[in-house]
Design an enzyme around this catalytic site. Structure first.
Site, PDB file in Angstrom:
ATOM      1  N   LYS A 152       0.817  -1.216   0.000  1.00 30.05           N
ATOM      2  CA  LYS A 152       0.000   0.000   0.000  1.00 30.05           C
ATOM      3  C   LYS A 152       0.845   1.257   0.000  1.00 30.05           C
ATOM      4  O   LYS A 152       0.446   2.269  -0.569  1.00 30.05           O
ATOM      5  CB  LYS A 152      -0.926   0.017   1.223  1.00 30.05           C
ATOM      6  CG  LYS A 152      -2.103  -0.932   1.112  1.00 30.05           C
ATOM      7  CD  LYS A 152      -3.182  -0.536   2.111  1.00 30.05           C
ATOM      8  CE  LYS A 152      -4.341  -1.506   2.105  1.00 30.05           C
ATOM      9  NZ  LYS A 152      -5.294  -1.221   3.176  1.00 30.05           N
TER      10      LYS A 152
ATOM     11  N   LYS B  95      -6.764  -9.749  -9.120  1.00 34.12           N
ATOM     12  CA  LYS B  95      -7.897  -9.767  -8.190  1.00 34.12           C
ATOM     13  C   LYS B  95      -8.984  -8.775  -8.600  1.00 34.12           C
ATOM     14  O   LYS B  95      -8.668  -7.690  -9.072  1.00 34.12           O
ATOM     15  CB  LYS B  95      -7.390  -9.371  -6.785  1.00 34.12           C
ATOM     16  CG  LYS B  95      -7.565 -10.465  -5.750  1.00 34.12           C
ATOM     17  CD  LYS B  95      -6.991 -10.048  -4.419  1.00 34.12           C
ATOM     18  CE  LYS B  95      -8.091  -9.788  -3.426  1.00 34.12           C
ATOM     19  NZ  LYS B  95      -7.602  -9.705  -2.036  1.00 34.12           N
TER      20      LYS B  95
ATOM     21  N   LYS C 295     -11.985  -2.742  -6.460  1.00 32.01           N
ATOM     22  CA  LYS C 295     -12.753  -1.515  -6.637  1.00 32.01           C
ATOM     23  C   LYS C 295     -11.941  -0.434  -7.334  1.00 32.01           C
ATOM     24  O   LYS C 295     -12.499   0.519  -7.842  1.00 32.01           O
ATOM     25  CB  LYS C 295     -13.270  -1.008  -5.292  1.00 32.01           C
ATOM     26  CG  LYS C 295     -12.159  -0.530  -4.366  1.00 32.01           C
ATOM     27  CD  LYS C 295     -12.744   0.239  -3.208  1.00 32.01           C
ATOM     28  CE  LYS C 295     -11.764   0.482  -2.092  1.00 32.01           C
ATOM     29  NZ  LYS C 295     -10.362   0.658  -2.417  1.00 32.01           N
TER      30      LYS C 295
END
Ligand code: TRP
Length: 356
Positions: free
Chosen positions: A134, A218, A221
């Protein structure tokens, strides 16, 4: 991780109180309010939440404090929090039997997290792969909150002495850290068995739902193409269109599991079908072996619309009734605080804080 069913493991003193009530333990899980929920969130987590409530005491938390470890537009946080709560309810979680609440409404999470910041070691935090992903290349610019994220997650779980946490692959390492923190706290303060060593509950099929445009990535969103994912609030037309356009390969449907595994796009659609139908993947492969994708896709569309349509419709209905959702969250927070407050008081005493 040790096996909960391993007969040589010492008996878990935290389980007795639940077993006496015919339950297997207490569950805490969290979902971040960071935007559109999709099929991956539903099959990987939220759907299971409803299934656990007959066997466990359940606490389901919308983790708004985790969400702001990366920038969130303040005006979006409330609607996104309500959206997750609505999804829990639409998926069948009973908000009166269990607690559905947002993390920031129960300050004991943050209070315990600070203690855990002083228990967890830098060396442990530095091994967290999700932080590395991240934070990306510009690690110097990541928030301190993003770095401490796993200690807050440990606090979410241990402020209730939760015995079990349902986890997908991506959260396994954070649960390991939670267990390390529990053990170190118990040892450092000489309070054996104060915190439980929380067990993971791993779900089988389709915890990994991949992109409809690329079966090796994956479902996410943040993918710029909305055709890569089925959102929980998509209507029947949108679901049908996305499945019709989902990537496949030029061959007929796979004939065996081994064959499917070599064809990621086909494998993903088969996995989604199996999960939605609650059937084994091998069984689904046998049914469609050698057939055309078009035939399989129309069966998948029917199934997806039947299973997801009512969930999406109920979410839409609840999102138009924020007063009701907020009342569920308020009752949930009260219930959660009543459980958390005495545990935090014990922790403060154990650590040696003065309570004037
Ligand atoms: N880290 C989890 C995720 O991103 C969310 C989360 C926060 C969580 N606290 C938790 C999950 C406690 C389980 C238990 O998916």
């Amino acid at each position: 991780m040790p096996d909960a069913n391993n007969p040589s493991a010492a008996p878990n003193p935290h389980l007795a109180q639940y077993q006496a009530r015919g339950l297997k333990g207490r569950i805490l899980s969290g979902v971040q309010p960071t935007g559109n929920l999709h099929l991956g969130n539903y099959l990987g987590a939220i759907r299971n939440f409803a299934r656990l409530q007959s066997d466990y005491e359940c606490l389901y938390c919308v983790v708004d404090m985790h969400a702001i470890t990366v920038w969130q537009e303040p005006k979006d946080v409330i609607p996104q929090t309500r959206e997750i709560a609505a999804a829990f309810l639409a998926a069948g979680v009973d908000g009166t039997k269990n607690a559905i609440f947002n993390q920031s409404a129960v300050p004991e999470h943050a209070q315990l997290a600070w203690i855990f910041n002083c228990v967890a070691r830098l060396g442990w935090m530095n091994r967290m792969t999700q932080f590395k992903e991240k934070a990306g290349k510009d690690r110097e610019n990541a928030s301190l909150g993003l770095y401490a994220y796993p200690a807050l997650m440990a606090a979410d779980i241990l402020i209730y002495k939760a015995t079990h946490v349902p986890v997908g692959e991506d959260q396994k390492q954070h649960l390991e850290l939670t267990r390390d923190i529990a053990v170190k706290f118990n040892n450092d303060f000489n309070v054996p068995d104060f915190f439980p060593v929380t067990e993971p509950l791993i779900f089988g099929a389709a915890t990994r739902v991949m992109s409809l445009r690329d079966g090796t990535k994956k479902m996410s969103k943040s993918d710029p193409s909305d055709f890569s994912r089925i959102n929980l609030t998509d209507d029947a037309d949108a679901i049908a269109q996305k499945i019709r356009r989902a990537k496949t390969d030029p061959h007929p449907m796979p004939e065996t599991l081994e064959d499917a595994e070599k064809r990621p796009d086909a494998d993903n659609l088969l996995g989604i079908y199996a999960a939605l139908a609650d059937r084994g993947k091998a069984d689904v492969i046998a049914e469609f072996a050698g057939k055309q994708f078009s035939e399989f896709k129309s069966a998948l569309t029917d199934l997806a619309v039947t299973k997801l349509g009512p969930v999406g419709a109920e979410m839409q209905r609840l999102m138009k009734d924020p007063g009701h959702v907020d009342s569920v969250l308020k009752a949930g927070a009260e219930k959660a605080r009543a459980l958390a407050a005495p545990i935090l008081a014990d922790v403060y005493k154990t650590v040696g804080f003065l309570r004037p």
